[in-house]
Write a protein that holds these residues in place. Sequence first.
Motif, mmCIF file in Angstrom:
data_model
loop_
_atom_site.group_PDB
_atom_site.id
_atom_site.type_symbol
_atom_site.label_atom_id
_atom_site.label_comp_id
_atom_site.label_asym_id
_atom_site.label_seq_id
_atom_site.Cartn_x
_atom_site.Cartn_y
_atom_site.Cartn_z
ATOM 1 N N LYS A 232 3.419 7.145 -7.577
ATOM 2 C CA LYS A 232 3.234 6.795 -8.980
ATOM 3 C C LYS A 232 4.265 5.782 -9.454
ATOM 4 O O LYS A 232 3.929 4.793 -10.113
ATOM 5 N N SER B 212 -6.590 0.127 -7.690
ATOM 6 C CA SER B 212 -5.986 -0.344 -8.944
ATOM 7 C C SER B 212 -6.970 -0.234 -10.102
ATOM 8 O O SER B 212 -6.598 0.125 -11.225
ATOM 9 N N MET C 168 2.180 1.704 -3.500
ATOM 10 C CA MET C 168 1.159 2.107 -4.470
ATOM 11 C C MET C 168 0.664 3.526 -4.252
ATOM 12 O O MET C 168 -0.038 4.081 -5.096
ATOM 13 N N ASN C 169 1.031 4.137 -3.125
ATOM 14 C CA ASN C 169 0.682 5.531 -2.889
ATOM 15 C C ASN C 169 1.534 6.484 -3.716
ATOM 16 O O ASN C 169 1.263 7.687 -3.757
ATOM 17 N N TYR D 48 3.589 2.401 -7.911
ATOM 18 C CA TYR D 48 2.424 1.761 -8.539
ATOM 19 C C TYR D 48 2.792 1.182 -9.894
ATOM 20 O O TYR D 48 2.410 0.051 -10.221
ATOM 21 N N ARG E 130 0.824 -1.201 0.000
ATOM 22 C CA ARG E 130 0.000 0.000 0.000
ATOM 23 C C ARG E 130 0.859 1.253 0.000
ATOM 24 O O ARG E 130 0.560 2.224 -0.710
#
Length: 274
Positions: free
Chosen positions: A53, A91, A50-51, A56, A47
Amino acid sequence: AFEDPNLNLTKTLHRNTHKQYKNVEKARRYKSLEDKNVIHYCIMCMRALMNHKQGYCRIMEQPSCVENLTLCLRHKNNRTRVMVFELLTASCLLDGGHDIVIAAFDNFLLATNEGRRFQTLVGFFNVEADCMEFLTSCLQFINLLVNSVAIPQNYRVALQREFMLLGLESRLETLRNTTESSELREQVDAYTDNLIDVAMLLKEVAAKEEIQRSAAETEEKLSRLREEMEGKDNQHLKVLADLHRELKAAEEKISDLKEKTQYLETLSKSKPPS
């Protein structure tokens, strides 16, 4: 009193064996708890990645990351599974993420021997009926998965039908009438409000086809009328041209007659009386 050494040895072995068994069970429980915590912390790390760019993008470059994340839905801790749903929902919102999440559930189907895709998700609404936060996050994910604007309407209908065949709609109707959670009720309303009425769509398609057929016939009639009008216009132009020529000839004759009349009048005036 005489004590049998074999009896003492048996008691000692029994105590040691029982103690070892308890230690093994304690170690097994600790290891199981430790494994669960490791999974939870791994998802927290994902997490955090993914916070950002770049994080992710790196995760999405590895489909196995999302596949393993999806497999964590089998975790028994609801807090962990809520976090999984939050990441999967995020996502789906990003470019290309919806296809990757769908592929991850295809892998989940094979890895867990599901009878049908998404069967585990719908099953949560039976097993976890008392955990409102978990069910809310689960349904929020399903809402976004099925009603994403990034997918064509036909695909939405196909996903909607998958969940319908698994009995999701009836379970949501039960939840609507029994739950006290306003957030869960909002998600239930969002799902039912966004359902695509396939029968109505078929009627609209049939009506659209009829309109298109009628429009094509009308266009064909207009085309024929234009051709007829053009033909008549050409005839009218020809007649008008002929009339112009006849008018010009008549005007020329009138002009000649006027000249002759004037000449005769001149002659009659110049002739002496007898």
